[in-house]
Design an enzyme around this catalytic site. Structure first.
Site, mmCIF file in Angstrom:
data_model
loop_
_atom_site.group_PDB
_atom_site.id
_atom_site.type_symbol
_atom_site.label_atom_id
_atom_site.label_comp_id
_atom_site.label_asym_id
_atom_site.label_seq_id
_atom_site.Cartn_x
_atom_site.Cartn_y
_atom_site.Cartn_z
ATOM 1 N N ASP A 1 52.220 29.350 4.031
ATOM 2 C CA ASP A 1 52.211 29.193 5.486
ATOM 3 C C ASP A 1 52.083 27.723 5.887
ATOM 4 O O ASP A 1 52.616 27.307 6.919
ATOM 5 C CB ASP A 1 51.057 29.993 6.091
ATOM 6 C CG ASP A 1 51.276 31.494 5.947
ATOM 7 O OD1 ASP A 1 52.441 31.912 5.925
ATOM 8 O OD2 ASP A 1 50.288 32.233 5.835
ATOM 9 N N GLY A 2 51.392 26.931 5.066
ATOM 10 C CA GLY A 2 51.224 25.513 5.365
ATOM 11 C C GLY A 2 52.563 24.800 5.294
ATOM 12 O O GLY A 2 52.890 23.940 6.123
HETATM 13 C C1 LIG Z 1 36.115 43.115 3.881
HETATM 14 C C2 LIG Z 1 37.558 42.776 3.859
HETATM 15 C C3 LIG Z 1 37.930 41.869 4.962
HETATM 16 C C4 LIG Z 1 39.379 41.599 5.072
HETATM 17 C C5 LIG Z 1 39.687 40.822 6.295
HETATM 18 C C6 LIG Z 1 41.095 40.510 6.320
HETATM 19 C C7 LIG Z 1 41.570 39.781 7.513
HETATM 20 C C8 LIG Z 1 42.862 39.166 7.176
HETATM 21 C C9 LIG Z 1 43.478 38.433 8.276
HETATM 22 C C10 LIG Z 1 44.519 37.543 7.764
HETATM 23 C C11 LIG Z 1 45.121 36.717 8.814
HETATM 24 C C12 LIG Z 1 46.090 35.796 8.208
HETATM 25 C C13 LIG Z 1 46.604 34.789 9.149
HETATM 26 C C14 LIG Z 1 47.310 33.730 8.384
HETATM 27 C C15 LIG Z 1 46.735 32.628 8.072
HETATM 28 C C16 LIG Z 1 47.424 31.583 7.245
HETATM 29 O O1 LIG Z 1 48.265 30.826 8.064
HETATM 30 C C17 LIG Z 1 46.367 30.688 6.650
HETATM 31 C C18 LIG Z 1 47.004 29.654 5.712
HETATM 32 O O2 LIG Z 1 47.587 30.281 4.629
HETATM 33 P P1 LIG Z 1 48.110 29.461 3.325
HETATM 34 O O3 LIG Z 1 46.935 28.924 2.603
HETATM 35 O O4 LIG Z 1 48.922 30.428 2.547
HETATM 36 O O5 LIG Z 1 48.985 28.303 3.810
HETATM 37 N N1 LIG Z 1 45.435 31.482 5.931
HETATM 38 C C19 LIG Z 1 44.171 31.568 6.297
HETATM 39 O O6 LIG Z 1 43.699 30.907 7.198
HETATM 40 C C20 LIG Z 1 43.340 32.507 5.531
HETATM 41 C C21 LIG Z 1 42.522 33.348 6.417
HETATM 42 C C22 LIG Z 1 42.010 34.408 5.542
HETATM 43 C C23 LIG Z 1 40.842 35.057 5.979
HETATM 44 C C24 LIG Z 1 40.488 36.052 4.946
HETATM 45 C C25 LIG Z 1 39.181 36.459 4.999
HETATM 46 C C26 LIG Z 1 38.800 37.273 3.830
HETATM 47 C C27 LIG Z 1 37.533 37.868 4.157
HETATM 48 C C28 LIG Z 1 36.772 38.480 3.078
HETATM 49 C C29 LIG Z 1 35.472 38.888 3.735
HETATM 50 C C30 LIG Z 1 34.600 39.528 2.814
HETATM 51 C C31 LIG Z 1 33.315 39.955 3.400
HETATM 52 C C32 LIG Z 1 32.545 40.625 2.331
HETATM 53 C C33 LIG Z 1 31.123 40.766 2.641
HETATM 54 C C34 LIG Z 1 30.335 41.359 1.533
HETATM 55 N N1 LIG Z 2 53.641 17.603 -2.768
HETATM 56 C C1 LIG Z 2 52.579 17.948 -2.069
HETATM 57 N N2 LIG Z 2 51.349 17.507 -2.391
HETATM 58 C C2 LIG Z 2 50.253 17.876 -1.700
HETATM 59 N N3 LIG Z 2 50.289 18.694 -0.629
HETATM 60 C C3 LIG Z 2 51.488 19.179 -0.265
HETATM 61 C C4 LIG Z 2 52.682 18.825 -0.954
HETATM 62 N N4 LIG Z 2 53.723 19.470 -0.351
HETATM 63 C C5 LIG Z 2 53.193 20.164 0.670
HETATM 64 N N5 LIG Z 2 51.859 19.999 0.735
HETATM 65 C C6 LIG Z 2 50.877 20.594 1.679
HETATM 66 O O1 LIG Z 2 50.165 21.613 1.000
HETATM 67 C C7 LIG Z 2 49.619 22.520 1.949
HETATM 68 C C8 LIG Z 2 49.540 23.930 1.404
HETATM 69 O O2 LIG Z 2 50.802 24.349 1.062
HETATM 70 P P1 LIG Z 2 51.331 25.838 1.067
HETATM 71 O O3 LIG Z 2 52.711 25.748 0.485
HETATM 72 O O4 LIG Z 2 51.201 26.440 2.378
HETATM 73 O O5 LIG Z 2 50.401 26.563 0.004
HETATM 74 P P2 LIG Z 2 49.119 27.509 0.178
HETATM 75 O O6 LIG Z 2 49.627 28.781 0.760
HETATM 76 O O7 LIG Z 2 48.604 27.704 -1.214
HETATM 77 O O8 LIG Z 2 48.148 26.821 1.082
HETATM 78 C C9 LIG Z 2 50.520 22.409 3.148
HETATM 79 O O9 LIG Z 2 49.731 22.161 4.271
HETATM 80 C C10 LIG Z 2 51.473 21.274 2.862
HETATM 81 O O10 LIG Z 2 51.501 20.385 3.941
#
Ligand SMILES: CCCCCCCCCCCCC/C=C/[C@@H](O)[C@H](COP(=O)(O)O)NC(=O)CCCCCCCCCCCCCCC
Ligand SMILES: Nc1ncnc2c1ncn2[C@@H]1O[C@H](COP(=O)(O)OP(=O)(O)O)[C@@H](O)[C@H]1O
Ligand SMILES: [Ca+2]
Length: 585
Positions: free
Chosen positions: A191-192
């Site tokens: 997503d980043g």
């Molecule tokens: C107890 C299980 C709880 C499950 C809760 C699930 C909620 C999921 C909502 C997901 C929304 C996703 C929106 C997208 C966000 C992404 O843009 C963004 C970036 O992604 P990237 O690193 O791939 O670039 N991702 C995020 O910000 C991650 C948000 C994830 C939140 C997950 C939270 C997990 C919670 C686990 C709670 C556990 C509580 C347990 C207590 C004993």
């Molecule tokens: N070559 C690179 N080195 C370091 N960071 C990078 C590079 N290319 C992209 N990124 C950054 O890495 C971050 C995470 O990337 P993404 O592909 O979304 O992976 P993830 O889902 O694991 O977070 C993004 O915010 C992006 O801007």
């Protein structure tokens, strides 16, 4: 046109004879020597033909061509149900046909190629591909070269591949470099990475249109280039919510056939400055804290979110805030109506007509001038104040592997609205129940401390006096600013106006930093009073923000989630209906 392209003849597949027909829209073949009742017809929409090659060709595991005179091979899309998700997996189907003569073979291949050109106007010829080698499990390069590149080659797509060497390289490239000749941009990552491409393309389009992104009231110009996502990240929410499965081959096939899915985008402003754009989550409180915590544990890969989620849950925080929102027209849809936005969604199609009233085809879409607000009946702003576990705004369902139906299961990809989810402060076990319901089909909104509203804009502010309080949140924010060089790139690449704006932003941040560092020591033992905003996985450097949804600002090479359950019903139907069902057109 339809009659010109029609071709019908006997063809052989292996040692069986078939009656094959190409109409303008479908290629069909039926076993010729069976009784009527036993006849099976395979029907492939021309729009789903990936490529046509002379000879007996295989591309997997490696390309091999047996160059015979009378044979040709057709590659097309095959669907299967995914065991773990709701959407359908796409894979490459292949059938080798033999003709009685070379002349007939050439007629078949020429007709098929002409039909492809006529019926798939949005198929890309040239793509700009960015690979993040460090996203997710660090498999981006491998995924692209082994699974995606061979399919692009088969489909005759030429691609210019850039493996990124730093964060924001893809965004900067899209803002500055010559993009002539490209039909679309593909990001291999999470997503980043998608967010980088989104910012690059939206920024570039506004620059070229002479529009000022910093003005929250301006009607932004939709981006002319399509975006393709090859999932290779951690959450991959944008891919999951627009394709329905996390599968690089399915995504590559959506790109190849030029599928087109419009997507709403939320702009986030602070004091007449553009902060960021978002397509999935703009979240304060729990999701902000999870992201801030997870940045310290990047080395854990995708698991960092589960670990940080548990840590943050156990810290049991809630935050004071004032939320103001502009409701969307309640007659059009509701976040509690239990419907789902699926491929061909009516709510989204009606929005296209409302947002772009003078256009009937997507080709002229981008030249039209429109106003998203002028033909809607304006609602009244609503204001609520209190303590929240979390405040989330999402333009789409935001489904992902952790939450297969997403943050807001009935949200629409392209209806020009977002869903505002308010989770009021509550007992820790009740909040756990709310979180846990995201993992199943149980309704997370059917809880007394949860509210959901379909909105066009949201403003978040702190109650009086809170701005002065010092908190961990701003400490986290300062670290984030340093790590991510947040505004630097604007000053490197922007226009004079953006440059001036970035100086103001930098000064505001420096003020925040100074206040934070003086006061933090005084009260860091207290529970933090302020959280941070998580904007599609980036921490925002401001707490008080204004969000506005821009309907259908970008287009993805996708078609929304195909209903796996509907396909199962189809498979029980007669062959005639089955072929119609699986076209989804
Ligand atoms: C107890 C299980 C709880 C499950 C809760 C699930 C909620 C999921 C909502 C997901 C929304 C996703 C929106 C997208 C966000 C992404 O843009 C963004 C970036 O992604 P990237 O690193 O791939 O670039 N991702 C995020 O910000 C991650 C948000 C994830 C939140 C997950 C939270 C997990 C919670 C686990 C709670 C556990 C509580 C347990 C207590 C004993
Ligand atoms: N070559 C690179 N080195 C370091 N960071 C990078 C590079 N290319 C992209 N990124 C950054 O890495 C971050 C995470 O990337 P993404 O592909 O979304 O992976 P993830 O889902 O694991 O977070 C993004 O915010 C992006 O801007
Ligand atoms: Ca929406």
């Amino acid at each position: 046109m339809e009659t010109d392209l029609r071709l019908e003849s006997s063809l052989w597949i292996g040692n069986k004879r078939y009656r094959a027909v190409l109409t303008g829209w479908h290629l069909k073949w039926t076993e010729a020597d069976k009784k009527n009742g036993d006849k099976k017809t395979v029907s492939v929409p021309v729009a789903e033909v990936v490529g046509v090659e002379n000879g007996r060709v295989e591309i997997l595991p490696q390309k091999s061509v047996e160059d015979t005179d009378k044979d040709f091979t057709v590659f097309y899309i095959k669907r299967s149900r995914s065991r773990s998700t709701y959407g359908l997996l796409w894979s490459l189907g292949r059938t080798q046909f033999s003709c009685p003569s070379r002349v007939l073979r050439d007629q078949w291949t020429n007709h098929l190629r002409t039909a492809l050109k006529t019926h798939s106007p949005l198929r890309p010829h040239r793509l700009l591909v960015f690979i993040n080698p460090f996203g997710g499990k660090k498999k981006g390069r491998e995924i692209y070269h082994s699974l995606v590149a061979p399919l692009f080659e088969l489909a005759g797509i030429s691609s210019h591949v850039i493996v990124t060497e730093r964060a924001n390289q893809a965004r900067d490239h899209l803002l500055k470099k010559d993009l002539t000749g490209f039909d679309g941009v593909v990001c291999v990552g999470g997503d980043g990475m998608f967010s980088e491409v989104l910012h690059g393309l939206i920024g570039r389009t506004q620059q070229e249109a002479g529009l000022c992104e910093t003005d929250p009231a301006v009607t932004l110009q939709p981006c002319p280039l399509h975006i393709g996502i090859i999932p290779a990240g951690s959450t991959d929410c944008v891919c999951y919510a627009t394709v329905g499965v996390i599968d690089p081959v399915s995504s590559a096939l959506h790109i190849i056939i030029g599928d087109s899915q419009p997507l709403d985008v939320c702009s986030v402003h602070h004091a007449s400055t553009l902060v960021r754009y978002s397509v999935s989550l703009v979240g304060y409180g729990f999701y902000g804290d999870v992201l801030a915590e997870s940045e310290k544990h990047r080395w854990m890969g995708p698991l960092r979110y589960d670990y940080s989620g548990t840590v943050v849950y156990l810290s049991n925080r809630s935050y004071a805030g004032i939320v103001q929102y502009l409701p969307a027209d309640p007659l059009l849809s509701s976040p509690k109506d239990k419907t789902r936005c699926l491929s061909g969604c009516n709510v989204c199609s009606r929005s296209t007509e409302r947002l772009f009233p003078h256009t009937s085809d997507s080709g002229s879409l981008y030249s039209s001038h429109f106003s998203q607000y002028s033909n809607d009946s304006e609602g009244e702003w609503v204001s609520v104040e209190g303590r929240f576990r979390c405040v989330s705004i999402t333009c789409m369902s935001s489904s992902c592997a952790r939450s297969p139906l997403g943050l807001s299961p009935s949200a629409h990809l392209a209806d020009g609205t977002g869903d505002l989810i308010l989770v009021w402060d509550t007992h820790p076990l009740s909040f756990l129940k709310f979180l846990y319901r995201h993992t199943s089909t149980q309704d997370q909104f059917d809880l007394p401390f949860v509210e959901v509203h379909r909105v066009k804009a949201v403003r978040f502010s702190l109650p009086d006096g809170r701005e002065e309080e010092v908190h961990e949140g701003i400490g986290e924010l300062n670290r984030a600013i340093e790590e991510r060089e947040y505004v630097d790139t604007v000053s490197r690449n922007g226009s004079q106006q953006q440059l001036a704006q970035s100086v103001v932003e930098r000064e505001t941040m420096n003020e925040h930093k100074t206040v934070a560092s003086i006061l933090c020591g005084l009260c860091c033992k207290k529970t933090p009073a302020v959280s941070v905003w998580n904007c599609d996985g980036e921490i925002l450097p401001f707490t008080e923000i204004f969000c506005r949804i821009h309907g259908q600002l970008v287009r993805l090479y996708a078609r929304g989630i195909e209903d796996g359950a509907a396909m199962q019903n189809c498979s029980q139907e007669s062959d005639k209906n089955k072929s119609r069902c699986i076209t989804y057109k």
